[in-house]
Design an enzyme around this catalytic site. Structure first.
Site, PDB file in Angstrom:
ATOM      1  N   VAL A 135       0.838  -1.205   0.000  1.00  0.00           N
ATOM      2  CA  VAL A 135       0.000   0.000   0.000  1.00  0.00           C
ATOM      3  C   VAL A 135       0.876   1.258   0.000  1.00  0.00           C
ATOM      4  CG1 VAL A 135      -1.777   1.286   1.257  1.00  0.00           C
ATOM      5  CG2 VAL A 135      -1.890  -1.213   1.153  1.00  0.00           C
ATOM      6  N   CYS A 136       1.977   1.227   0.725  1.00  0.00           N
ATOM      7  CA  CYS A 136       2.829   2.404   0.904  1.00  0.00           C
ATOM      8  C   CYS A 136       3.254   3.071  -0.410  1.00  0.00           C
ATOM      9  CB  CYS A 136       4.057   2.065   1.742  1.00  0.00           C
ATOM     10  SG  CYS A 136       3.654   1.477   3.404  1.00  0.00           S
ATOM     11  N   PRO A 137       3.745   2.322  -1.405  1.00  0.00           N
ATOM     12  CA  PRO A 137       4.176   3.025  -2.619  1.00  0.00           C
ATOM     13  C   PRO A 137       3.020   3.693  -3.363  1.00  0.00           C
ATOM     14  CG  PRO A 137       4.309   0.642  -2.928  1.00  0.00           C
ATOM     15  CD  PRO A 137       4.031   0.885  -1.481  1.00  0.00           C
ATOM     16  N   ILE A 160       2.813   7.044  -1.549  1.00  0.00           N
ATOM     17  CA  ILE A 160       4.000   7.858  -1.778  1.00  0.00           C
ATOM     18  C   ILE A 160       3.971   8.455  -3.174  1.00  0.00           C
ATOM     19  CG2 ILE A 160       6.514   7.750  -2.028  1.00  0.00           C
ATOM     20  CD1 ILE A 160       6.388   5.531   0.223  1.00  0.00           C
TER      21      ILE A 160
END
Length: 179
Positions: free
Chosen positions: A50-52, A55
Site C-alpha cells: 500500500v505504501c508506494p 508515496i
C-alpha cells in the site's frame, strides 16, 4: 497522540531526497523550511504494497503543495539506506522528489504517538503543520488502508483561508460567514 493545536515535536533526522546514494545524507529538523506549511506523511514500512501507492500519489501532487507554500515530507521507521534501496528498486519511486525521513530510533513517531502497538512501526499518519510549527490537521489510517492525498490538499486549502469552510468545500468556493 499529538493533535490539533499541539506543537510539532523537535527532531533531527537524516533524509533521502532521491534514488542516488549521497556522500552525506541531509539532516532535516522541525525548523527546516522556515516560514512554510509542512505536510508530513508517515507510512509503516518500505518494500510493502500500500505504501508506494500513497508515496507516488502524494508525489504527483508535490507541485500543488509547493504552489500552496507547503513542503511535503515523508517518513517511516526504516533507515536512510533502506529508503535509497527502495527508491532504486522502483521506477515510480525514483520519480518522487520530496524528502523521506529515516526515523530508525522511532523517536519522532513515538513523540507524535503514531507507533502501531502491535507492529512497532509508524501508522499511516498525516500532519499538516502551519508555519509556526502548530499542528492544524491530523489523520491516521489503519495499516491496511491508504490515504487520499487530494483530501489533504483540500484541507490545506481550507486551513489557509483562515475562514469557516463547510463540508466538502473546495478552493474558490464561498466560505461561511458567521451571523
Amino acid at each position: 497522540m499529538l493533535t490539533i493545536g499541539d506543537k510539532f515535536p523537535a527532531y533531527s533526522l537524516k533524509a533521502v531526497e532521491s534514488a542516488e546514494l549521497p556522500k552525506d545524507f541531509p539532516v532535516l529538523n522541525q525548523d527546516s523550511f522556515e516560514g512554510k506549511w509542512k505536510v508530513y506523511m508517515f507510512w509503516p514500512k518500505d518494500f510493502t504494497f500500500v505504501c508506494p501507492t500513497e508515496i507516488v500519489a502524494f508525489g504527483e501532487l508535490n507541485e500543488d503543495f509547493a504552489d500552496r507554500d507547503a513542503v511535503l515530507i515523508g517518513g517511516s521507521t526504516d533507515s536512510e539506506f533502506v529508503h535509497v534501496a527502495w527508491r532504486q528498486s522502483r521506477d515510480d519511486l525514483k520519480a518522487v522528489t520530496y524528502p523521506w525521513l529515516a526515523d530508525i530510533k522511532k523517536e519522532l513517531s513515538a513523540a507524535l504517538g503514531i507507533l502501531d502497538k502491535e507492529e512497532g512501526v509508524a501508522n499511516r499518519a498525516t500532519f499538516i503543520v502551519d508555519p509556526d510549527g502548530i499542528i492544524r490537521f491530523v489523520s491516521v489510517n489503519d495499516l491496511s488502508v491508504g490515504r487520499n492525498p487530494k483530501e489533504v490538499i483540500r484541507v490545506l486549502d481550507a486551513l489557509q483561508t483562515d475562514e469557516l469552510c463547510p463540508c466538502n468545500w473546495q478552493k474558490g468556493e464561498e466560505t461561511l460567514k458567521a451571523a
